[in-house]
Design a protein around this motif. Sequence first.
Motif: not given
Length: 430
Positions: A48-54
């Motif tokens: 689920s990690l993405s470039t928008r993940t905190n």
Amino acid sequence: MIFIERVFVLKTPTMRLKRFLLRYFPPGIALEYIQGGKTKTKMLGLSSLSTRTNVNELAATIAADEPLVTPSVVPQLVESLCKLQTKLSDASNHWFHNSKTLKTHLLPLTNVAFDKQGKRCLTGSYDRTCKVWDTDSGKELCTLKGHKNVVYAVTFNSPFDDKILTGSFDKTACLWSAETGECYSTLWGHTAEVVAVQFNLQCHLVGTSSMDSTAKLFNIATGQEVATLHGHTGEVIALKFSDDGNQIITGSFDHSIGVWDTRTAKRVGILNGHLQEISNCLFNHDGSLIASSSMDKTAKVWDQRTFSSLATITGHNDEVLDIAFDYKGHQLATASTDATACIWDVHSDFKLLAKMKGHKEEVSKVCFSPAGARLLTASLDRTARLWNADTGNCIQILDGHTDDVFSCAFSYNGDIIITASKDNTCKIWR
């Protein structure tokens, strides 16, 4: 997969964390620790990690759920998550240039493959050889000689990349040293052309498939046949291992896909439903889905557990020649004789997400960039193309070949592309 070592020490009475290991695609962190004097590894999947993940919030969640991750190592965990997140940016603004043209063989090429790092590539040819190339310098490192007919299939044993496997029309496969070119063993037993070969990820078995309607498993250490997979009634032109190595799938001209248990060499499932020959088949990363493509103008997605069809993809108006999953296994790309490629949502509703139009002739090969933001296609129109995987817009045309481009691939990091053509050359793009 590639792991990058990060060392942290955790002192507890029973366990000691040795290091974090990063897996780029799909993202994950392995915790290597010592318990009772034995080294063990626990994998934390981060699909689920993405470039928008905190990443700070994600690190806190991991620390709350995982006893090995104590407050003292959370800052290093955040740093590691940032590294994974950077890889997912996919270098989306990168423009590729032709850095090398490898004038490879006197006769046409059949197949190409990168090693895991993208430092070397393989070329198979009708001239009965496989060549190993340095992709930085364009220098030929060695020529693998010994086959008596066309070398059709070539691959490294990634992630180790110290061995090479070749399959030939001479009805054999050969196992070679990637460093010296020495032939370790010749794998005998097929009675017709060998057209697909693969190492399992654990690199103790290899699989071969043949026009004799069978596939075989061989022991890498001994070169001896472990099993022959009987059951197809037509040529077996594709095979893929699951990541855990416990299953292998085979695609056949008999219109079916066989699912086999590699531990027992028994067929545990058969996927029927295509109306014409299979062109390719593969697992998604976690092995929960199987995809297949066919000359019947469709692709299918299957449930690996029940061997039932989840969807039939019917958007092309000619043969579907190739398929590829993105690293999450949520999207499927298809390539067709109709001169288009498509991307489909296989995570929820199987709808069409993007259609790539622009090639003038059939699209023979398709692959996602490692981070999934781009799609790469090869075509008989003598070009390869890069596309935005979200919009379907063409980003760049890779031209310069003087004949059909039949194969293309990204390096593991996504910063190098190889294209192979019937003009007897490969081009390296950086």
